[in-house]
Design an enzyme around this catalytic site. Structure first.
Site, PDB file in Angstrom:
ATOM      1  N   HIS A   1      12.668  -3.068   2.053  1.00 36.13           N
ATOM      2  CA  HIS A   1      12.140  -1.789   2.540  1.00 36.13           C
ATOM      3  C   HIS A   1      13.078  -0.694   2.046  1.00 36.13           C
ATOM      4  O   HIS A   1      14.310  -0.790   2.249  1.00 36.13           O
ATOM      5  CB  HIS A   1      12.050  -1.771   4.063  1.00 36.13           C
ATOM      6  CG  HIS A   1      11.135  -2.811   4.611  1.00 36.13           C
ATOM      7  ND1 HIS A   1       9.770  -2.727   4.501  1.00 36.13           N
ATOM      8  CD2 HIS A   1      11.397  -4.004   5.219  1.00 36.13           C
ATOM      9  CE1 HIS A   1       9.230  -3.804   5.040  1.00 36.13           C
ATOM     10  NE2 HIS A   1      10.181  -4.596   5.468  1.00 36.13           N
TER      11      HIS A   1
ATOM     12  N   GLU B   1      12.384  -9.776   1.377  1.00 34.87           N
ATOM     13  CA  GLU B   1      11.635  -8.623   1.892  1.00 34.87           C
ATOM     14  C   GLU B   1      12.476  -7.367   1.701  1.00 34.87           C
ATOM     15  O   GLU B   1      13.657  -7.356   2.108  1.00 34.87           O
ATOM     16  CB  GLU B   1      11.321  -8.827   3.369  1.00 34.87           C
ATOM     17  CG  GLU B   1      10.548  -7.725   4.039  1.00 34.87           C
ATOM     18  CD  GLU B   1      10.305  -8.012   5.522  1.00 34.87           C
ATOM     19  OE1 GLU B   1      10.399  -9.183   5.939  1.00 34.87           O
ATOM     20  OE2 GLU B   1      10.042  -7.038   6.252  1.00 34.87           O
TER      21      GLU B   1
ATOM     22  N   TYR C   1      11.702   8.347   0.896  1.00 33.48           N
ATOM     23  CA  TYR C   1      11.508   7.322  -0.148  1.00 33.48           C
ATOM     24  C   TYR C   1      12.118   7.685  -1.492  1.00 33.48           C
ATOM     25  O   TYR C   1      11.994   6.935  -2.453  1.00 33.48           O
ATOM     26  CB  TYR C   1      10.014   7.034  -0.294  1.00 33.48           C
ATOM     27  CG  TYR C   1       9.412   6.509   0.975  1.00 33.48           C
ATOM     28  CD1 TYR C   1       8.606   7.301   1.784  1.00 33.48           C
ATOM     29  CD2 TYR C   1       9.689   5.213   1.407  1.00 33.48           C
ATOM     30  CE1 TYR C   1       8.082   6.827   2.965  1.00 33.48           C
ATOM     31  CE2 TYR C   1       9.178   4.738   2.597  1.00 33.48           C
ATOM     32  CZ  TYR C   1       8.366   5.541   3.371  1.00 33.48           C
ATOM     33  OH  TYR C   1       7.856   5.069   4.548  1.00 33.48           O
TER      34      TYR C   1
ATOM     35  N   ALA D   1       3.135  -1.003   4.697  1.00 35.70           N
ATOM     36  CA  ALA D   1       2.506  -1.045   6.027  1.00 35.70           C
ATOM     37  C   ALA D   1       2.031  -2.433   6.421  1.00 35.70           C
ATOM     38  O   ALA D   1       2.006  -2.762   7.619  1.00 35.70           O
ATOM     39  CB  ALA D   1       1.347  -0.065   6.067  1.00 35.70           C
TER      40      ALA D   1
ATOM     41  N   PRO E   1       0.789  -1.232   0.000  1.00 38.26           N
ATOM     42  CA  PRO E   1       0.000   0.000   0.000  1.00 38.26           C
ATOM     43  C   PRO E   1       0.816   1.276   0.000  1.00 38.26           C
ATOM     44  O   PRO E   1       1.870   1.358   0.623  1.00 38.26           O
ATOM     45  CB  PRO E   1      -0.822  -0.111   1.292  1.00 38.26           C
ATOM     46  CG  PRO E   1      -0.087  -1.076   2.137  1.00 38.26           C
ATOM     47  CD  PRO E   1       0.578  -2.040   1.213  1.00 38.26           C
ATOM     48  N   ASN E   2       0.317   2.253  -0.722  1.00 37.68           N
ATOM     49  CA  ASN E   2       0.871   3.609  -0.849  1.00 37.68           C
ATOM     50  C   ASN E   2       2.122   3.688  -1.721  1.00 37.68           C
ATOM     51  O   ASN E   2       2.549   4.793  -2.062  1.00 37.68           O
ATOM     52  CB  ASN E   2       1.186   4.219   0.523  1.00 37.68           C
ATOM     53  CG  ASN E   2      -0.053   4.493   1.324  1.00 37.68           C
ATOM     54  OD1 ASN E   2      -0.955   5.223   0.877  1.00 37.68           O
ATOM     55  ND2 ASN E   2      -0.151   3.902   2.505  1.00 37.68           N
TER      56      ASN E   2
ATOM     57  N   ARG F   1       5.835  11.944  -3.014  1.00 38.57           N
ATOM     58  CA  ARG F   1       5.804  12.554  -1.679  1.00 38.57           C
ATOM     59  C   ARG F   1       6.913  11.965  -0.819  1.00 38.57           C
ATOM     60  O   ARG F   1       7.458  10.922  -1.110  1.00 38.57           O
ATOM     61  CB  ARG F   1       4.454  12.272  -0.996  1.00 38.57           C
ATOM     62  CG  ARG F   1       3.263  12.834  -1.751  1.00 38.57           C
ATOM     63  CD  ARG F   1       1.995  12.674  -0.924  1.00 38.57           C
ATOM     64  NE  ARG F   1       0.812  12.553  -1.761  1.00 38.57           N
ATOM     65  CZ  ARG F   1      -0.363  12.059  -1.346  1.00 38.57           C
ATOM     66  NH1 ARG F   1      -0.465  11.621  -0.112  1.00 38.57           N
ATOM     67  NH2 ARG F   1      -1.398  11.977  -2.150  1.00 38.57           N
TER      68      ARG F   1
ATOM     69  N   ASN G   1       7.942  -5.691  -1.214  1.00 40.23           N
ATOM     70  CA  ASN G   1       7.931  -4.599  -0.257  1.00 40.23           C
ATOM     71  C   ASN G   1       6.509  -4.516   0.278  1.00 40.23           C
ATOM     72  O   ASN G   1       5.645  -3.929  -0.365  1.00 40.23           O
ATOM     73  CB  ASN G   1       8.351  -3.269  -0.895  1.00 40.23           C
ATOM     74  CG  ASN G   1       8.432  -2.151   0.113  1.00 40.23           C
ATOM     75  OD1 ASN G   1       7.843  -2.252   1.209  1.00 40.23           O
ATOM     76  ND2 ASN G   1       9.127  -1.088  -0.229  1.00 40.23           N
TER      77      ASN G   1
ATOM     78  N   ARG H   1      13.341   4.175  12.373  1.00 43.57           N
ATOM     79  CA  ARG H   1      12.091   4.942  12.331  1.00 43.57           C
ATOM     80  C   ARG H   1      11.222   4.628  13.537  1.00 43.57           C
ATOM     81  O   ARG H   1      11.683   4.086  14.539  1.00 43.57           O
ATOM     82  CB  ARG H   1      11.382   4.692  10.992  1.00 43.57           C
ATOM     83  CG  ARG H   1      12.239   5.088   9.788  1.00 43.57           C
ATOM     84  CD  ARG H   1      11.529   4.872   8.474  1.00 43.57           C
ATOM     85  NE  ARG H   1      10.365   5.743   8.365  1.00 43.57           N
ATOM     86  CZ  ARG H   1       9.443   5.582   7.397  1.00 43.57           C
ATOM     87  NH1 ARG H   1       9.556   4.590   6.531  1.00 43.57           N
ATOM     88  NH2 ARG H   1       8.412   6.404   7.335  1.00 43.57           N
TER      89      ARG H   1
HETATM   90  O1  RP4 Z   1      10.637   1.640   3.731  1.00 44.78           O
HETATM   91  C1  RP4 Z   1       9.772   1.007   3.083  1.00 44.78           C
HETATM   92  O2  RP4 Z   1       9.892   0.659   1.904  1.00 44.78           O
HETATM   93  C2  RP4 Z   1       8.433   0.673   3.738  1.00 44.78           C
HETATM   94  O3  RP4 Z   1       8.150  -0.701   3.511  1.00 44.78           O
HETATM   95  C3  RP4 Z   1       7.425   1.511   3.073  1.00 44.78           C
HETATM   96  C4  RP4 Z   1       6.422   2.123   3.726  1.00 44.78           C
HETATM   97  C5  RP4 Z   1       5.586   3.086   2.979  1.00 44.78           C
HETATM   98  C6  RP4 Z   1       5.298   2.852   1.670  1.00 44.78           C
HETATM   99  C7  RP4 Z   1       4.588   3.770   0.964  1.00 44.78           C
HETATM  100  C8  RP4 Z   1       4.153   4.958   1.546  1.00 44.78           C
HETATM  101  C9  RP4 Z   1       4.447   5.159   2.829  1.00 44.78           C
HETATM  102  S1  RP4 Z   1       3.996   6.602   3.673  1.00 44.78           S
HETATM  103  C10 RP4 Z   1       3.681   7.670   2.362  1.00 44.78           C
HETATM  104  C11 RP4 Z   1       2.357   7.973   2.055  1.00 44.78           C
HETATM  105  C12 RP4 Z   1       2.108   8.877   1.043  1.00 44.78           C
HETATM  106  C13 RP4 Z   1       3.157   9.418   0.299  1.00 44.78           C
HETATM  107  C14 RP4 Z   1       4.462   9.092   0.603  1.00 44.78           C
HETATM  108  C15 RP4 Z   1       4.741   8.208   1.629  1.00 44.78           C
HETATM  109  C16 RP4 Z   1       5.125   4.245   3.595  1.00 44.78           C
HETATM  110  C17 RP4 Z   1       6.178   1.964   5.188  1.00 44.78           C
HETATM  111  O4  RP4 Z   1       4.766   1.715   5.438  1.00 44.78           O
HETATM  112  C18 RP4 Z   1       7.008   0.833   5.775  1.00 44.78           C
HETATM  113  O5  RP4 Z   1       6.996   0.951   7.191  1.00 44.78           O
HETATM  114  C19 RP4 Z   1       8.431   0.903   5.230  1.00 44.78           C
END
Ligand code: RP4
Length: 152
Positions: free
Chosen positions: A103, A101, A25, A80, A12-13, A20, A77, A110
Site C-alpha cells: 500500500h 501486499e 499517493y 480498495a 482499482p483507481n 490526483r 496493491n 487513515r
Molecule cells: O495506499 C494504497 O496504496 C491503497 O492500497 C490505495 C488505495 C487507492 C488506490 C487508488 C486510488 C485511490 S483514491 C483515488 C481516486 C482517484 C484519484 C486519486 C486517488 C485509492 C486505497 O483504496 C487503499 O485503501 C490504499
C-alpha cells in the site's frame, strides 16, 4: 535455468496514480512504477509482468493465469479490494503463490475501513506507508525469497 517470474498487480483507481491526490499517493505514475519494476527485476535475473484493472473479476482471472504461467511471486496493491474482497483472498490463496501486499499510503493512519485487509494474514509481507518505494522493497524481497527457495 529458467528465468524467475514475478507478477506485479495493481487494483482499482491506481491507473490514476500521479494525477490526483499527490499528497497521499505522490506524483509517480503507474507507468513509471511498472517500468522501474521491470528494470529492477531484470537486474535480479527475473522476468516481471504487470497488470492493472478496475474490475475485481479481471484481477481474479489474472491471478489464476499466474499459476498457469509459473509465476513464483506476486506483488499486489489491491487498493480498495483490500478491504472487502473475499474473492481476491480466495484466488490468491488458492493458487498458492507467495505474495507481498503493498500500500502506497499508511492505511493504518487513515479511515477505519482501510485498517482491515482480507489479504494481509496470508501475505509473506505487508508494506504500507513507504510511498511507491514500497513496490521496490517488495520486488527486492521477492527476488531474495525466490533465490532462497531455489537453494532448498
Ligand atoms: O495506499 C494504497 O496504496 C491503497 O492500497 C490505495 C488505495 C487507492 C488506490 C487508488 C486510488 C485511490 S483514491 C483515488 C481516486 C482517484 C484519484 C486519486 C486517488 C485509492 C486505497 O483504496 C487503499 O485503501 C490504499
Amino acid at each position: 535455468m529458467p528465468a524467475k517470474k514475478i507478477l506485479l498487480l495493481n487494483g482499482p483507481n491506481l491507473n490514476l496514480l500521479g494525477t490526483r491526490e499527490p499528497g497521499i499517493y505522490g506524483t509517480t505514475t503507474l507507468a513509471d512504477i511498472e517500468s522501474a519494476a521491470v528494470s529492477q527485476a531484470k537486474a535480479g535475473d527475473a522476468d516481471l509482468q504487470y497488470f492493472q484493472t478496475n474490475h475485481e473479476g479481471q484481477l481474479v482471472d489474472r491471478i489464476h493465469q499466474a499459476r498457469l504461467d509459473g509465476v513464483e511471486a506476486i506483488v499486489i496493491n489491491p487498493a480498495a479490494f483490500t478491504h472487502y474482497s473475499v474473492a481476491l483472498r480466495d484466488a490468491i490463496t488458492g493458487v498458492n503463490i507467495p505474495f507481498v501486499e503493498v500500500h502506497i499510503s499508511n492505511v493504518h493512519a487513515r479511515e477505519e475501513f482501510r485498517h482491515k485487509s482480507f489479504l494481509s494474514d496470508k501475505a509473506e509481507a505487508v508494506i504500507c506507508g513507504l510511498g511507491t518505494f514500497g513496490y521496490k522493497a517488495a520486488i527486492e524481497f521477492c527476488l531474495t525469497e525466490i533465490k532462497t527457495r531455489a537453494k532448498l
